[in-house]
Design a protein around this motif. Structure first.
Motif, PDB file in Angstrom:
ATOM      1  N   TRP A  39      45.666  43.087  35.703  1.00  0.00           N
ATOM      2  CA  TRP A  39      44.315  42.642  36.043  1.00  0.00           C
ATOM      3  C   TRP A  39      43.650  42.081  34.793  1.00  0.00           C
ATOM      4  O   TRP A  39      43.623  42.735  33.760  1.00  0.00           O
ATOM      5  N   GLN A  40      43.148  40.917  34.875  1.00  0.00           N
ATOM      6  CA  GLN A  40      42.378  40.244  33.821  1.00  0.00           C
ATOM      7  C   GLN A  40      43.097  40.209  32.475  1.00  0.00           C
ATOM      8  O   GLN A  40      43.194  41.197  31.764  1.00  0.00           O
ATOM      9  N   HIS A  74      45.032  44.183  31.458  1.00  0.00           N
ATOM     10  CA  HIS A  74      44.654  45.494  31.953  1.00  0.00           C
ATOM     11  C   HIS A  74      45.533  45.842  33.153  1.00  0.00           C
ATOM     12  O   HIS A  74      45.916  44.962  33.920  1.00  0.00           O
ATOM     13  N   TYR A  75      45.809  47.127  33.310  1.00  0.00           N
ATOM     14  CA  TYR A  75      46.770  47.575  34.308  1.00  0.00           C
ATOM     15  C   TYR A  75      46.175  48.713  35.137  1.00  0.00           C
ATOM     16  O   TYR A  75      45.370  49.504  34.631  1.00  0.00           O
ATOM     17  N   LYS A 103      43.881  39.788  46.083  1.00  0.00           N
ATOM     18  CA  LYS A 103      45.219  39.241  46.258  1.00  0.00           C
ATOM     19  C   LYS A 103      46.050  39.415  44.992  1.00  0.00           C
ATOM     20  O   LYS A 103      45.601  39.106  43.895  1.00  0.00           O
ATOM     21  N   LEU A 104      47.258  39.923  45.175  1.00  0.00           N
ATOM     22  CA  LEU A 104      48.200  40.113  44.072  1.00  0.00           C
ATOM     23  C   LEU A 104      49.453  39.288  44.341  1.00  0.00           C
ATOM     24  O   LEU A 104      50.005  39.355  45.437  1.00  0.00           O
ATOM     25  N   MET A 132      46.943  40.166  39.542  1.00  0.00           N
ATOM     26  CA  MET A 132      45.758  39.722  40.262  1.00  0.00           C
ATOM     27  C   MET A 132      45.413  38.285  39.885  1.00  0.00           C
ATOM     28  O   MET A 132      45.211  37.976  38.711  1.00  0.00           O
ATOM     29  N   GLY A 133      45.372  37.415  40.889  1.00  0.00           N
ATOM     30  CA  GLY A 133      44.973  36.033  40.648  1.00  0.00           C
ATOM     31  C   GLY A 133      46.078  35.103  40.204  1.00  0.00           C
ATOM     32  O   GLY A 133      45.831  33.910  40.025  1.00  0.00           O
ATOM     33  N   PHE A 134      47.300  35.606  40.030  1.00  0.00           N
ATOM     34  CA  PHE A 134      48.388  34.714  39.630  1.00  0.00           C
ATOM     35  C   PHE A 134      48.618  33.717  40.770  1.00  0.00           C
ATOM     36  O   PHE A 134      48.918  34.108  41.887  1.00  0.00           O
TER      37      PHE A 134
END
Length: 296
Positions: A107-108, A231-232, A247-248, A259-261
């Motif tokens: 994440w991010q 971040h995980y 969405k992952l 996230m967001g890929f």
């Protein structure tokens, strides 16, 4: 003291020689190619505005890039970010240090070519699980880090009190200025405890969502501090500020959902959105929000 107990006691841990230099160099080469592209606008982490990638007079990218793993203009750059943040050795180190072997999502991410002088903060204010404590940050050194470069730092043991300065503000980040002011005061009171991360290329720093951390100002404009952050979180967790899991997507050849890929179609849509947002910003202007830069 083993890495898990050290992490539990101090709120962070350094793991050496995790990311191979060839993987790092391949990513940095893609960044260089991206700077030379005509279309290369990004959303910046430090000013929260849309900016064009460019080198300053010292040959460095001045602003940090938020979520380079979603960068729509170059598939190779997105994949090279994934090569680092999704690497099996990274996840192995994360699991061992946290003693949490549940399936993780990323994440991010953020990329820094130089230090932007980030104010001390806890990640839990911005992104965490509910209840707090499920998110873990990793900082990746993409070169040897020197003191003059404005290193990433932590304040050891600051995680033990949980999230600081919770307010009754109902609007997300509505008390951000108050929050950063209080954290700045906390940092000043604990400045003798600040621990700069003077690590080597390929090393990673893992920290808790409630560990106070940031980045010092560079002492030299010519000093680079090439680094990534990600971040995980356990993918079966409830995420703060989210009614449902975003969405992952799993990058090709990897085992970590991010996230967001973007898919290829998502990347094309994002290019169109970015152009429109850049045009809107140029016409109507945009003031920086969520200011995270420390004063010089």
């Amino acid at each position: 003291m083993d890495s898990h107990n050290y992490y539990k006691d101090q709120g962070y841990a350094i793991v050496r020689n995790v990311v191979d230099s060839k993987i790092i160099d391949s990513y940095l080469n893609c960044v260089d190619l991206a700077v030379s592209d005509s279309l290369n606008y990004v959303w910046t982490q430090d000013t929260h505005t849309y900016e064009k990638l460019s080198y300053n007079k010292d040959g460095l990218i001045e602003l940090s890039i938020q979520n380079p793993h979603t960068y729509p203009w170059r598939k190779d750059l997105r994949n090279k970010v994934a090569d680092i943040i999704c690497h099996e050795k990274v996840i192995e180190a994360l699991n061992k240090v946290t003693n949490n072997f549940s399936e993780k999502g990323a994440w991010q991410s953020m990329y820094f070519d130089k230090s932007t002088g980030t104010l001390g903060h806890q990640d839990s204010y911005y992104l965490d699980t509910e209840p707090y404590g499920g998110v873990t940050g990793i900082w990746f050194a993409l070169e040897d880090i020197e003191m003059d470069a404005g290193p990433f730092y932590v304040i050891p043991e600051s995680h033990k009190e949980g999230p600081f300065f919770n307010s009754n503000c109902k609007e997300r980040y509505g008390d951000h200025d108050e929050y950063t002011a209080k954290l700045s005061k906390y940092e000043e009171q604990n400045k003798n405890k600040i621990k700069p991360m003077l690590v080597k290329k390929g090393d990673i720093v893992i920290w808790s969502s409630t560990t106070v951390h940031g980045a010092l100002n560079a002492k030299s404009n010519k000093a680079s501090r090439k680094s990534l952050t990600a971040h995980y979180f356990p993918i079966d967790s409830k995420l703060k500020f989210h009614d449902r899991m975003p969405k992952l997507n799993v990058p090709k050849g990897k085992n970590v959902p991010v996230m967001g890929f973007p898919s290829e179609m998502d990347a094309t849509k994002e290019k169109i959105k970015l152009v429109l947002k850049v045009l809107s910003q140029s016409l109507f202007g945009k003031k920086p929000s969520l200011e995270m830069r420390r004063t010089k």
